[in-house]
Design a protein around this motif. Sequence first.
Motif, PDB file in Angstrom:
ATOM      1  N   ILE A 175       0.847  -1.207   0.000  1.00  0.00           N
ATOM      2  CA  ILE A 175       0.000   0.000   0.000  1.00  0.00           C
ATOM      3  C   ILE A 175       0.877   1.249   0.000  1.00  0.00           C
ATOM      4  O   ILE A 175       0.636   2.198  -0.742  1.00  0.00           O
ATOM      5  N   LEU A 176       1.913   1.213   0.812  1.00  0.00           N
ATOM      6  CA  LEU A 176       2.809   2.369   0.926  1.00  0.00           C
ATOM      7  C   LEU A 176       3.484   2.683  -0.409  1.00  0.00           C
ATOM      8  O   LEU A 176       3.516   3.830  -0.851  1.00  0.00           O
ATOM      9  N   VAL A 177       3.979   1.652  -1.050  1.00  0.00           N
ATOM     10  CA  VAL A 177       4.652   1.843  -2.344  1.00  0.00           C
ATOM     11  C   VAL A 177       3.663   2.381  -3.369  1.00  0.00           C
ATOM     12  O   VAL A 177       3.950   3.334  -4.106  1.00  0.00           O
ATOM     13  N   PHE A 178       2.449   1.823  -3.387  1.00  0.00           N
ATOM     14  CA  PHE A 178       1.420   2.271  -4.322  1.00  0.00           C
ATOM     15  C   PHE A 178       1.089   3.749  -4.100  1.00  0.00           C
ATOM     16  O   PHE A 178       1.018   4.538  -5.041  1.00  0.00           O
ATOM     17  N   LEU A 179       0.901   4.117  -2.832  1.00  0.00           N
ATOM     18  CA  LEU A 179       0.546   5.507  -2.527  1.00  0.00           C
ATOM     19  C   LEU A 179       1.679   6.458  -2.870  1.00  0.00           C
ATOM     20  O   LEU A 179       1.452   7.536  -3.408  1.00  0.00           O
ATOM     21  N   LEU A 180       2.908   6.034  -2.566  1.00  0.00           N
ATOM     22  CA  LEU A 180       4.062   6.890  -2.894  1.00  0.00           C
ATOM     23  C   LEU A 180       4.164   7.100  -4.392  1.00  0.00           C
ATOM     24  O   LEU A 180       4.461   8.192  -4.855  1.00  0.00           O
ATOM     25  N   LYS A 181       3.885   6.046  -5.137  1.00  0.00           N
ATOM     26  CA  LYS A 181       3.970   6.126  -6.599  1.00  0.00           C
ATOM     27  C   LYS A 181       2.905   7.084  -7.137  1.00  0.00           C
ATOM     28  O   LYS A 181       3.202   7.972  -7.926  1.00  0.00           O
TER      29      LYS A 181
END
Lengths: 184, 191
Positions: B49-55
């Motif tokens: 989720i974190l990687v997706f949101l950062l992207k």
Amino acid sequence: MTKKRKADAAPDLDLTPAMNLILILIPLLLTAMETIKMATINVATPQIGPSEVNTPPEDRPEDKPLKLTVALTDRGITVFARDQVIENKDDPLGPTIPKIDGEEESLTETGKMIPGRVYDYNKLAEMLADIKAANPAEENIIITAESNIKYHYIIKIMDAARDKKEGDKRKVLFPNVVLSAGIA
Amino acid sequence: MSEEMKNYEVLPDSYEQDMRKKRKGNKEKREAEAAKLTMNSLMDILTIILVFLLKSYSTDPMAVSPSADLTIPKSSAILDIQQSVAITVTKAAILVDNNIVMMVKDNKVEASQKRGGEDGYFIVPLNKALVEAAEKVRRIASVNSSVKFDGLCTIVMDAEIPYRLLTEVTYTAGQAEFSKFKFLVVVTAKA
């Protein structure tokens, strides 16, 4: 077996600080994330250049550039083509497309409709489709308005002038918008 | 199955007692183990989720947060947002690239801020900020070939701003060599 389990358990990481960080970052990013989809409309301003050398002869008005102009006033929409006003047969002195009784969406409350006098965007789209049919190569439209006309009406006019739904397809009308100075 | 049952029946009582004790012991052990959470799978989910949101955060070229002073009009436009100098006009202020340039009162710019007074179109502080913004883009373009100054700027404007202020802003931007505009809108499906 017990020995192996002990060996496995030994490198247990303390994930609490990492979890704390992630749990803070996720709500932060979620709130910062764009929840509404945005897009843009290309608009140009009039280009200043030398006047046209090849002026068409006066007796052939169809050779004149179309210079399709839509002007918004408090009373309605006035459409100009080839420097001539497209007259409203019912009211030759009034705007080409007068305002009609209807309702428009409230800007502050989503979904709330406010009754009142509104611009007739459908009629404008029909008129522009007819002009497009007569001038298929033309893609430019000049939009101008009275000083007090609100910005969202200009956007609505651009929407009506951009394309028109015909069955399942969208017919491109005049997507190139040029903004002109306001009507005094 | 029936054979197993038979075997079980012939077992002595002491054996069953032993087994009960053992089971009890196992249960206690399990309870002690249960207190320790295995967070690996949860960590996996959260990291994804974190990687997706950062992207999704980093690819957004223009961060606009609508407020009471900035209601972005709705439109059926489909053109994408492009990275460019942003002029934001709210009911309270004019901003260039999210820096406040000047205040707006009653949807008007004060006559003293304009060249030519009340009837003027040239907003002096806005022009200064835009010339600086254009200069900044040019400086970046001189060292980075992927960036070039093409006179494009994005206008983010409150839906209730009158046409007069819109023309003043576009005229002033034109004087600072910005000739192509992109009006930011909120996408709605066209009826």
